[in-house]
Design a protein around this motif. Structure first.
Motif, PDB file in Angstrom:
ATOM      1  N   MET A   8     -13.278  16.690   5.094  1.00 22.97           N
ATOM      2  CA  MET A   8     -12.861  15.420   4.488  1.00 22.97           C
ATOM      3  C   MET A   8     -12.942  14.309   5.527  1.00 22.97           C
ATOM      4  SD  MET A   8      -9.248  14.499   2.612  1.00 22.97           S
ATOM      5  CE  MET A   8      -9.642  15.568   1.247  1.00 22.97           C
ATOM      6  N   SER A   9     -13.411  13.156   5.094  1.00 21.14           N
ATOM      7  CA  SER A   9     -13.550  12.026   6.010  1.00 21.14           C
ATOM      8  C   SER A   9     -12.187  11.509   6.454  1.00 21.14           C
ATOM      9  CB  SER A   9     -14.319  10.896   5.308  1.00 21.14           C
ATOM     10  OG  SER A   9     -14.268   9.714   6.072  1.00 21.14           O
ATOM     11  N   HIS A  10     -12.128  11.000   7.692  1.00 22.43           N
ATOM     12  CA  HIS A  10     -10.897  10.397   8.205  1.00 22.43           C
ATOM     13  C   HIS A  10     -11.129   8.919   8.482  1.00 22.43           C
ATOM     14  CE1 HIS A  10      -8.459  14.095   8.807  1.00 22.43           C
ATOM     15  NE2 HIS A  10      -9.662  14.650   8.790  1.00 22.43           N
ATOM     16  N   THR A  11     -11.878   8.253   7.576  1.00 23.70           N
ATOM     17  CA  THR A  11     -12.166   6.824   7.706  1.00 23.70           C
ATOM     18  C   THR A  11     -10.876   6.036   7.903  1.00 23.70           C
ATOM     19  OG1 THR A  11     -14.039   7.080   6.226  1.00 23.70           O
ATOM     20  CG2 THR A  11     -13.257   4.853   6.600  1.00 23.70           C
ATOM     21  N   SER A  12     -10.846   5.157   8.908  1.00 23.32           N
ATOM     22  CA  SER A  12      -9.646   4.385   9.203  1.00 23.32           C
ATOM     23  C   SER A  12      -9.685   3.025   8.525  1.00 23.32           C
ATOM     24  CB  SER A  12      -9.499   4.188  10.720  1.00 23.32           C
ATOM     25  OG  SER A  12      -9.289   5.426  11.351  1.00 23.32           O
ATOM     26  N   ILE A  13      -8.529   2.562   8.095  1.00 16.72           N
ATOM     27  CA  ILE A  13      -8.373   1.224   7.537  1.00 16.72           C
ATOM     28  C   ILE A  13      -7.090   0.638   8.095  1.00 16.72           C
ATOM     29  CG2 ILE A  13      -9.679   1.362   5.395  1.00 16.72           C
ATOM     30  CD1 ILE A  13      -7.169   2.377   4.041  1.00 16.72           C
ATOM     31  N   GLU A  14      -7.253  -0.298   9.044  1.00 13.33           N
ATOM     32  CA  GLU A  14      -6.112  -0.944   9.666  1.00 13.33           C
ATOM     33  C   GLU A  14      -5.093   0.091  10.152  1.00 13.33           C
ATOM     34  OE1 GLU A  14      -4.417  -4.387   8.085  1.00 13.33           O
ATOM     35  OE2 GLU A  14      -6.310  -5.278   7.509  1.00 13.33           O
ATOM     36  N   GLY A  15      -5.583   1.098  10.843  1.00 14.15           N
ATOM     37  CA  GLY A  15      -4.695   2.076  11.441  1.00 14.15           C
ATOM     38  C   GLY A  15      -4.285   3.220  10.538  1.00 14.15           C
ATOM     39  N   VAL A  16      -4.700   3.217   9.266  1.00 14.49           N
ATOM     40  CA  VAL A  16      -4.356   4.298   8.336  1.00 14.49           C
ATOM     41  C   VAL A  16      -5.633   5.016   7.949  1.00 14.49           C
ATOM     42  CG1 VAL A  16      -3.336   4.902   6.120  1.00 14.49           C
ATOM     43  CG2 VAL A  16      -2.394   3.003   7.454  1.00 14.49           C
ATOM     44  N   LYS A  27       2.020  -2.986   1.661  1.00 15.47           N
ATOM     45  CA  LYS A  27       2.593  -2.687   2.973  1.00 15.47           C
ATOM     46  C   LYS A  27       1.516  -2.476   4.027  1.00 15.47           C
ATOM     47  CE  LYS A  27       5.509   0.755   5.305  1.00 15.47           C
ATOM     48  NZ  LYS A  27       6.314   2.004   5.119  1.00 15.47           N
ATOM     49  N   ILE A  28       0.445  -1.765   3.668  1.00 13.12           N
ATOM     50  CA  ILE A  28      -0.590  -1.432   4.662  1.00 13.12           C
ATOM     51  C   ILE A  28      -1.819  -2.330   4.554  1.00 13.12           C
ATOM     52  CG2 ILE A  28       0.202   0.955   4.753  1.00 13.12           C
ATOM     53  CD1 ILE A  28      -2.210   1.752   3.069  1.00 13.12           C
ATOM     54  N   ASN A  29      -1.726  -3.389   3.729  1.00 12.80           N
ATOM     55  CA  ASN A  29      -2.831  -4.355   3.573  1.00 12.80           C
ATOM     56  C   ASN A  29      -4.115  -3.688   3.063  1.00 12.80           C
ATOM     57  OD1 ASN A  29      -1.275  -6.560   4.508  1.00 12.80           O
ATOM     58  ND2 ASN A  29      -1.674  -5.950   6.625  1.00 12.80           N
ATOM     59  N   LEU A  30      -3.955  -2.848   2.059  1.00 19.99           N
ATOM     60  CA  LEU A  30      -5.093  -2.122   1.499  1.00 19.99           C
ATOM     61  C   LEU A  30      -5.586  -2.820   0.232  1.00 19.99           C
ATOM     62  CD1 LEU A  30      -6.810   0.514   1.649  1.00 19.99           C
ATOM     63  CD2 LEU A  30      -5.151   1.520   0.056  1.00 19.99           C
ATOM     64  N   PRO A  31      -6.855  -3.229   0.168  1.00 21.35           N
ATOM     65  CA  PRO A  31      -7.398  -3.850  -1.047  1.00 21.35           C
ATOM     66  C   PRO A  31      -7.303  -2.901  -2.239  1.00 21.35           C
ATOM     67  CG  PRO A  31      -8.888  -4.177   0.803  1.00 21.35           C
ATOM     68  CD  PRO A  31      -7.850  -3.183   1.254  1.00 21.35           C
ATOM     69  N   PHE A  71       0.005 -16.009  -6.190  1.00 25.15           N
ATOM     70  CA  PHE A  71       0.293 -14.690  -6.755  1.00 25.15           C
ATOM     71  C   PHE A  71       0.004 -13.562  -5.767  1.00 25.15           C
ATOM     72  CE2 PHE A  71       0.129 -17.166 -10.591  1.00 25.15           C
ATOM     73  CZ  PHE A  71       0.892 -16.487 -11.518  1.00 25.15           C
ATOM     74  N   ASP A  72      -0.972 -13.756  -4.908  1.00 24.86           N
ATOM     75  CA  ASP A  72      -1.470 -12.672  -4.042  1.00 24.86           C
ATOM     76  C   ASP A  72      -1.805 -13.245  -2.664  1.00 24.86           C
ATOM     77  OD1 ASP A  72      -2.610 -10.340  -3.046  1.00 24.86           O
ATOM     78  OD2 ASP A  72      -4.486 -10.567  -4.164  1.00 24.86           O
ATOM     79  N   PRO A  73      -0.775 -13.565  -1.856  1.00 30.60           N
ATOM     80  CA  PRO A  73      -1.005 -14.251  -0.576  1.00 30.60           C
ATOM     81  C   PRO A  73      -1.953 -13.526   0.375  1.00 30.60           C
ATOM     82  CG  PRO A  73       1.332 -14.221  -1.139  1.00 30.60           C
ATOM     83  CD  PRO A  73       0.647 -13.320  -2.115  1.00 30.60           C
ATOM     84  N   LYS A  74      -1.943 -12.205   0.323  1.00 32.77           N
ATOM     85  CA  LYS A  74      -2.802 -11.433   1.227  1.00 32.77           C
ATOM     86  C   LYS A  74      -4.203 -11.199   0.650  1.00 32.77           C
ATOM     87  CE  LYS A  74       0.971  -8.785   3.382  1.00 32.77           C
ATOM     88  NZ  LYS A  74       1.465  -7.406   3.695  1.00 32.77           N
ATOM     89  N   ALA A  75      -4.447 -11.668  -0.567  1.00 28.59           N
ATOM     90  CA  ALA A  75      -5.750 -11.510  -1.227  1.00 28.59           C
ATOM     91  C   ALA A  75      -6.188 -10.049  -1.287  1.00 28.59           C
ATOM     92  CB  ALA A  75      -6.815 -12.355  -0.528  1.00 28.59           C
ATOM     93  N   LEU A  76      -5.269  -9.180  -1.748  1.00 34.24           N
ATOM     94  CA  LEU A  76      -5.557  -7.754  -1.834  1.00 34.24           C
ATOM     95  C   LEU A  76      -6.019  -7.328  -3.224  1.00 34.24           C
ATOM     96  CD1 LEU A  76      -2.476  -6.351   0.145  1.00 34.24           C
ATOM     97  CD2 LEU A  76      -4.818  -6.680   0.986  1.00 34.24           C
ATOM     98  N   LEU A  77      -5.694  -8.098  -4.253  1.00 27.00           N
ATOM     99  CA  LEU A  77      -6.035  -7.743  -5.629  1.00 27.00           C
ATOM    100  C   LEU A  77      -7.461  -8.182  -5.962  1.00 27.00           C
ATOM    101  CD1 LEU A  77      -2.710  -8.703  -7.433  1.00 27.00           C
ATOM    102  CD2 LEU A  77      -3.649  -6.397  -7.239  1.00 27.00           C
TER     103      LEU A  77
END
Length: 492
Positions: free
Chosen positions: A1-9, A70-74, A453-459
């Motif tokens: 399984m891939s362990h692709t990182s996204i902002e430390g996760v 929390k983790i800034n995930l799109p 509505f979405d300050p971090k532009a994740l949606l």
């Protein structure tokens, strides 16, 4: 399984966090499991998501959104995947949230004529469920057998009956959404109106950029006393366009008023065998409903208007079954055209009805210039065009030519006072044409609403509203290539 990182996760850590709120079989991460979610019905755009999740409760959706926040995930929300603008295209470093399991009709109130449904309920299933009360849900996209109500709200879908009964925005009363922070918010009212800003209209057609819909209260209508369908054939597509304007100008609002050109008619007849006149340059389908007296009066008036507009033949459905057969052909138009071409590119633009004949003629000229055939199938009554550009993706460069042709059609719609979408949305497909239709100050306002509505532009990031930088680059290229730009629109 891939362990692709996204902002430390990494992917495995993300799966472990998701397993705290979801069963293991509701989390998809293997390539073969992700592949079905790589695109919506606009398959020219494809992208594998990082992970797909399939929650079956509102609480699970809240937990997922809180984690992403929390983790800034799109995060991209998806219904049935029948959208035609790339609105459900996944983010390669993000999570795809499928709402397919939230598919319950929660409650039906036949006295108030409302139904509370989850977003994964199919459009057609609503009318089927309330038929016992002689009620129906009016918006009926051609994909109604598969498309879901959540996606209908996200795209503000219409259908063949939208001329008289309106779009999704006119047929819903209240929605519940989950914000990116995980808050459950009720928008709208159980009454017919509510105070304050019209946030219900803002959310309808927002393409998943402002919140995730988890419940919709739809309005139901009583089934009309009777209905009558007429089919008119024309030897010139411009005459059919003129007939549409004549009917509306006479003060008659049909339940449905649809047009198909010769190529579409031939494809549909070969597929459905609806009895269409295949030698016609265009046909009109007109459905009239209401009381028996009203329908009889309007049927006579419309028949006369069609003949006066140059119809070579006018048929009146002999019974309800034949009327359904006429409409079955129209609703099967998209798959029918798919049988005559390796690929097709379905466009969606809206124009003032008065310009219908002129726009059809201009599109025919564009078809010749681009060397690509076009089949026209659209909601003629409200000027919502659905040109189908035929091409072969196996031929190098043909997809690009089809996309350029589609862009020309959208900019033609703008030029005659129309807009770049009627019901399919902007998604990924029409970002450049947003730059043509709207000024910088308008686009900045769209971004401000998104940020509220979405300050971090994740949606659903990167969809529907282009960046101002993109528009600046596109505008410079447009001027250089001599294509339609704002100063040139005056000549139309």
């Amino acid at each position: 399984m891939s362990h692709t990182s996204i902002e430390g996760v990494n992917r495995q850590q993300l799966i472990q966090q998701l397993q705290d709120v979801l069963p293991a079989d509701a989390i998809l991460s293997q390539p073969e499991d992700l592949r079905p979610y790589e695109c919506d019905a606009l398959s020219a755009y494809r992208q594998m998501p990082l992970i797909v999740v399939l929650p079956d409760t509102t609480e699970q959706v809240q937990s997922i959104l809180r984690l992403c926040h929390k983790i800034n995930l799109p995060i991209v929300a998806r219904g049935a995947g029948t959208g035609l603008s790339g609105g459900a295209l996944p983010n390669e470093n993000g999570l795809l949230l499928s709402l397919a399991k939230l598919n319950s009709i929660i409650a039906i109130n036949s006295e108030l004529r409302t139904a509370r449904v989850q977003p994964g309920v199919r459009n057609l299933a609503i009318s089927q469920a309330v038929a016992q009360f002689d009620l129906f849900y009016a918006p009926d996209p051609s994909s109604q057998i598969a498309c879901t109500i959540g996606g209908n709200v996200a795209e503000n879908s219409g259908g063949v009956h939208c001329l008289k009964y309106g779009l999704t925005v006119h047929n819903i009363q209240q929605i519940k959404i989950i914000s990116i922070a995980g808050d459950l918010i009720t928008i709208g009212s159980t009454g017919l109106d509510c105070p304050g800003y019209d946030l219900l209209a803002l959310m309808t057609g927002s393409e998943g950029m402002l919140g995730v819909i988890v419940e919709v209260t739809v309005k139901l209508l009583p089934k009309p006393e009777c209905a009558q369908t007429l089919l008119a054939a024309f030897d010139d597509i411009s005459k059919a366009g003129t007939a549409v304007a004549d009917i509306i100008s006479a003060g008659i609002i049909p339940a449905g008023l649809e047009m198909m050109d010769k190529l579409a008619v031939q494809a549909v007849e070969d597929f459905v065998h609806a009895g269409y006149p295949v030698d016609a340059a265009a046909i009109l389908l007109c459905e009239l409903d209401g009381s028996e007296i009203e329908v009889a009066t309007h049927t006579d008036a419309v028949r006369e208007l069609l003949n006066n507009s140059g119809a070579t033949e006018v048929r009146t459905a002999k019974d309800a079954q034949q009327g359904l057969t006429f409409w079955k052909g129209r609703k099967a138009a998209f798959p029918a055209v798919g049988r005559i071409s390796p690929d097709y590119y379905c466009m969606d633009g809206t124009i003032p009805r008065k310009n219908l004949a002129r726009v059809l003629q201009t599109m025919a000229e564009m078809s010749q210039q681009n060397g690509l055939a076009i089949a026209n199938v659209f909601h003629a009554g409200d000027g919502n065009l659905h040109p189908l550009i035929l091409y072969d993706a196996n031929i190098p460069g043909e997809l690009k030519r089809a996309e350029e042709f589609g862009a020309q059609i959208l900019e033609l719609c703008i030029a005659v006072g129309g807009t770049i979408t009627g019901e399919h949305g902007v998604g990924m497909e029409k970002l450049n044409q947003m730059c043509v239709q709207f000024e910088t100050i308008e686009l900045a306002q769209f971004h401000a609403i998104k940020a509220a509505f979405d300050p971090k532009a994740l949606l659903n990031p990167g969809k529907a509203v282009p960046s101002l930088h993109r528009c600046a680059e596109f505008g410079a290229m447009h001027v250089h290539q001599g294509k339609l730009t704002h100063p040139e629109l005056e000549r139309f």
